[in-house]
Design an enzyme around this catalytic site. Structure first.
Site, short mmCIF file in Angstrom:
data_model
loop_
_atom_site.label_atom_id
_atom_site.label_comp_id
_atom_site.label_asym_id
_atom_site.label_seq_id
_atom_site.Cartn_x
_atom_site.Cartn_y
_atom_site.Cartn_z
N ARG A 164 4.90 -25.38 -30.13
CA ARG A 164 6.00 -26.54 -29.92
C ARG A 164 5.67 -27.43 -31.03
O ARG A 164 4.71 -27.85 -31.35
CB ARG A 164 5.46 -27.21 -28.59
CG ARG A 164 6.17 -28.21 -28.02
CD ARG A 164 5.94 -29.00 -26.80
NE ARG A 164 4.86 -30.17 -27.53
CZ ARG A 164 4.55 -31.18 -26.71
NH1 ARG A 164 4.92 -31.25 -25.37
NH2 ARG A 164 3.94 -32.26 -27.08
N TYR A 176 6.10 -39.89 -28.69
CA TYR A 176 5.78 -39.17 -27.76
C TYR A 176 5.26 -37.76 -28.39
O TYR A 176 5.81 -37.51 -29.42
CB TYR A 176 6.75 -38.70 -26.66
CG TYR A 176 6.22 -37.24 -26.20
CD1 TYR A 176 6.61 -36.16 -26.39
CD2 TYR A 176 5.02 -37.34 -25.20
CE1 TYR A 176 6.00 -34.90 -25.92
CE2 TYR A 176 4.63 -36.22 -24.66
CZ TYR A 176 5.02 -35.12 -25.10
OH TYR A 176 4.48 -33.92 -24.54
N ASP A 226 10.16 -30.48 -27.13
CA ASP A 226 9.92 -31.28 -25.70
C ASP A 226 10.54 -32.67 -25.99
O ASP A 226 10.37 -33.57 -26.66
CB ASP A 226 8.36 -31.36 -25.38
CG ASP A 226 8.21 -32.07 -23.81
OD1 ASP A 226 7.32 -31.92 -23.20
OD2 ASP A 226 9.39 -32.29 -23.39
N HIS A 228 11.36 -34.55 -23.60
CA HIS A 228 10.44 -35.47 -22.66
C HIS A 228 11.24 -36.47 -21.99
O HIS A 228 10.79 -37.72 -21.79
CB HIS A 228 9.23 -36.25 -23.32
CG HIS A 228 7.91 -36.26 -22.69
ND1 HIS A 228 7.65 -37.32 -21.88
CD2 HIS A 228 7.16 -35.09 -22.45
CE1 HIS A 228 6.33 -37.13 -21.37
NE2 HIS A 228 5.92 -35.87 -21.59
N GLU A 252 12.99 -28.53 -24.06
CA GLU A 252 12.50 -28.83 -22.77
C GLU A 252 12.79 -30.24 -22.34
O GLU A 252 12.53 -31.22 -22.97
CB GLU A 252 10.88 -28.85 -22.92
CG GLU A 252 10.03 -29.14 -21.62
CD GLU A 252 8.75 -29.17 -21.84
OE1 GLU A 252 8.12 -28.68 -22.98
OE2 GLU A 252 7.80 -29.68 -21.13
N GLU A 278 8.40 -29.52 -15.20
CA GLU A 278 6.80 -29.83 -14.97
C GLU A 278 6.68 -31.07 -14.12
O GLU A 278 5.46 -31.02 -13.67
CB GLU A 278 6.23 -30.25 -16.60
CG GLU A 278 6.96 -31.46 -17.08
CD GLU A 278 6.16 -31.60 -18.24
OE1 GLU A 278 5.98 -30.63 -19.10
OE2 GLU A 278 5.50 -32.73 -18.59
N ARG A 299 9.44 -24.84 -15.52
CA ARG A 299 8.33 -25.14 -16.08
C ARG A 299 7.27 -25.60 -14.59
O ARG A 299 6.26 -25.58 -15.05
CB ARG A 299 8.27 -26.34 -16.74
CG ARG A 299 9.06 -26.10 -18.02
CD ARG A 299 8.44 -25.86 -19.31
NE ARG A 299 7.45 -26.95 -19.74
CZ ARG A 299 6.25 -27.00 -20.04
NH1 ARG A 299 5.65 -25.95 -19.89
NH2 ARG A 299 5.71 -28.26 -20.27
N GLU A 355 2.39 -22.58 -21.46
CA GLU A 355 2.00 -23.57 -22.45
C GLU A 355 0.27 -23.38 -22.31
O GLU A 355 -0.24 -23.21 -21.27
CB GLU A 355 2.27 -24.86 -21.82
CG GLU A 355 1.85 -26.06 -22.61
CD GLU A 355 2.51 -27.26 -22.08
OE1 GLU A 355 3.22 -27.62 -21.17
OE2 GLU A 355 2.29 -28.46 -22.98
N TRP A 418 9.31 -42.19 -20.51
CA TRP A 418 8.42 -42.07 -21.25
C TRP A 418 8.33 -40.32 -21.55
O TRP A 418 8.46 -39.63 -20.52
CB TRP A 418 6.90 -42.52 -20.88
CG TRP A 418 5.81 -42.05 -21.81
CD1 TRP A 418 5.65 -42.45 -23.12
CD2 TRP A 418 4.83 -40.82 -21.74
NE1 TRP A 418 4.40 -41.64 -23.87
CE2 TRP A 418 4.28 -40.93 -22.96
CE3 TRP A 418 4.77 -39.80 -20.60
CZ2 TRP A 418 3.25 -39.86 -22.84
CZ3 TRP A 418 4.05 -39.14 -20.58
CH2 TRP A 418 3.04 -38.90 -21.91
C1 CS2 Z 1 4.10 -32.56 -21.76
C2 CS2 Z 1 2.92 -32.89 -21.13
O1 CS2 Z 1 2.89 -30.52 -22.26
C3 CS2 Z 1 4.22 -31.03 -22.25
O2 CS2 Z 1 5.17 -30.44 -21.99
O3 CS2 Z 1 5.36 -32.85 -21.08
O4 CS2 Z 1 2.04 -32.95 -22.04
C4 CS2 Z 1 3.04 -34.39 -20.21
O5 CS2 Z 1 3.14 -35.16 -21.31
C5 CS2 Z 1 1.69 -34.73 -19.63
O6 CS2 Z 1 1.35 -33.36 -18.93
C6 CS2 Z 1 2.00 -35.81 -18.58
O7 CS2 Z 1 0.51 -35.78 -18.03
MG MG Z 2 6.70 -31.45 -21.25
#
Ligand code: CS2
Ligand code: MG
Length: 418
Positions: A164, A176, A226, A228, A252, A278, A299, A355, A418
């Site tokens: 990634r 981020y 990502d 995010h 993602e 996630e 995810r 991941e 975020w």
């Molecule tokens: C992120 C995560 O790994 C990822 O894909 O989206 O690191 C996420 O920011 C954290 O799990 C939040 O606690």
């Molecule tokens: Mg993520």
């Protein structure tokens, strides 16, 4: 009276052997906060489940301690499905990240116990191996495109087949996913760090990043990114189309997914594979996305999605629509979750990728485990259960440290994602 009062004796012990006599919540902070549930049976067999919800750890610890543990004592640890249904339906206020993380911790601990009772690794209980190891991706990042490309190169040298890539956004402090050399850990402060976000700058730099990565590292390495949750659907469609020449393995969290139909707009404009989930905690968060093939990878992982029992349903539903798994595996998911996830990854027929962010050394010391990385894949062990344990004495040396995740605002101060 519990439903499990029969005195059946089976090859994996009698009800009395399997009776739950203790369940304890262990909060520890070796490198970062983790919440772990330890369940013990009358015959002395114990099982572990991860209950970590980054930034809301104590909410889950209390949910378990105050509302779940009293309901476990006396039950048959072998009645995994019945306990899952009791905790899901019995809560009345069903679903949500806190509830489903608590249920997941119980569920994984019970699958761990079942494996130990049966003398089998969890992947075997699920149906056996579908592959020799789980393809994993690492996290490379840099303050600019060049630094990010160097970081990708280092992961390739370590044997990763998938990476990634995230890079800084010109004019944006604390973008981020960018760490200054150390492992990325976003929950750095007791109260949320306020960061600023700029979508136009971001939409410009990401295609430049992947153009450079393909030029520097060729087409063989799988590249992921990502977003995010930071784009609107049309912005996400624009980004997905702009990176098509660079053949990402996935893009993602391209846009927040409360409105699952919004992914239709992205799909109309691009063939870049999409991953999401996630932050989901049940099949209902992704049912429309999956049955309309609006995504390619789901995810949602073991610790936040209700455990192995629920994830098995989600994965089977996803398989009907050719959607593959791509479990979340950040450092805020403990080695207990990673161990259980790898057994699931080893069995699940519609596996995509896992991941894999490196845990801190002190984390690995508190949570000894038998999974190992080699040839670009993570390999679960053969120990009965999920193969992860906890050193409680060492864990006690790392007291909980209040931390919350950052928040993001646009340049004009508007609250953003975020
Ligand atoms: C992120 C995560 O790994 C990822 O894909 O989206 O690191 C996420 O920011 C954290 O799990 C939040 O606690
Ligand atoms: Mg993520």
């Amino acid at each position: 009276m519990n439903a499990s009062s029969s005195s059946e004796t089976t090859s994996h012990g009698s009800h009395r052997d399997r009776e739950i006599v203790d369940a304890r919540v262990i909060v520890t902070c070796p490198g970062r906060n983790f919440v772990t549930l330890k369940i013990e049976t009358r015959s002395g067999i114990t099982g572990l489940g991860d209950a970590t919800l980054n930034g809301r750890e104590l909410a889950v610890a209390s949910y378990l301690q105050d509302h779940v543990v009293p309901n476990l004592i006396g039950r048959d640890a072998g009645r995994i499905e019945d306990i899952w249904q009791f905790l899901y339906r019995g809560a009345y206020w069903r679903r949500g990240p806190v509830t489903m993380t608590a249920i997941a911790a119980v569920d994984v601990a019970l699958w761990d116990i079942l494996g130990k009772l049966a003398g089998m690794p969890i992947y075997q209980l699920l149906g056996g191996r579908s592959r020799e190891g789980a393809l994993v991706y690492g996290h490379a990042n840099g303050r600019d495109v060049a630094e990010a490309s160097d970081a990708v190169g280092r992961f390739i040298e370590q044997g990763f087949l998938a990476v990634r890539a995230q890079c800084g956004v010109p004019g944006v402090k604390k973008a981020y996913g960018i760490s200054s050399g150390k492992a990325y850990e976003p929950a750095e402060s007791e109260l949320p760090l306020e960061t600023v976000w700029s979508t136009p700058q971001y939409l410009d730099i990401v295609p430049q990043l992947f153009e450079r990565l393909r030029a520097d590292h060729g087409n063989d390495v799988h590249l992921l990114h990502d977003v995010h949750h930071r784009l609107t659907p049309i912005e996400a469609a624009r980004l997905a189309r702009s990176v098509e020449p660079y053949r990402l393995f996935w893009l993602e969290d391209a846009t927040p997914a409360e409105n699952q139909k919004s992914f239709e707009l992205i799909r109309q404009h691009s063939t870049t594979p999409l991953a999401v989930g996630e932050v989901f905690n049940s099949i209902w968060d992704c049912k429309h996305l999956i049955e309309n093939q609006l995504i390619d990878y789901i995810r949602t992982t073991i610790v936040h999605g209700g455990g192995i029992t629920h994830l098995r349903r989600m994965a089977d539903f996803a398989a009907l629509h050719q959607v593959r798994t791509g479990f979340h595996g950040a450092t805020d998911l403990s080695p207990v979750c990673m161990g259980a996830a790898l057994h699931f990854d080893t069995w699940v027929p519609n596996f995509g990728i896992q991941e894999y962010m490196f845990h801190a050394d002190e984390t690995n010391e508190v949570f000894p485990h038998d999974y190992a990385f080699h040839d670009g894949r993570l390999h679960c062990g053969e120990a009965p259960g999920h193969g992860v344990s906890i050193d409680e004495k060492l864990a006690a040396r790392f007291p909980y440290s209040p931390k919350q995740l950052p928040v993001a605002r646009l340049e004009d101060g508007t609250m953003w994602d975020w």
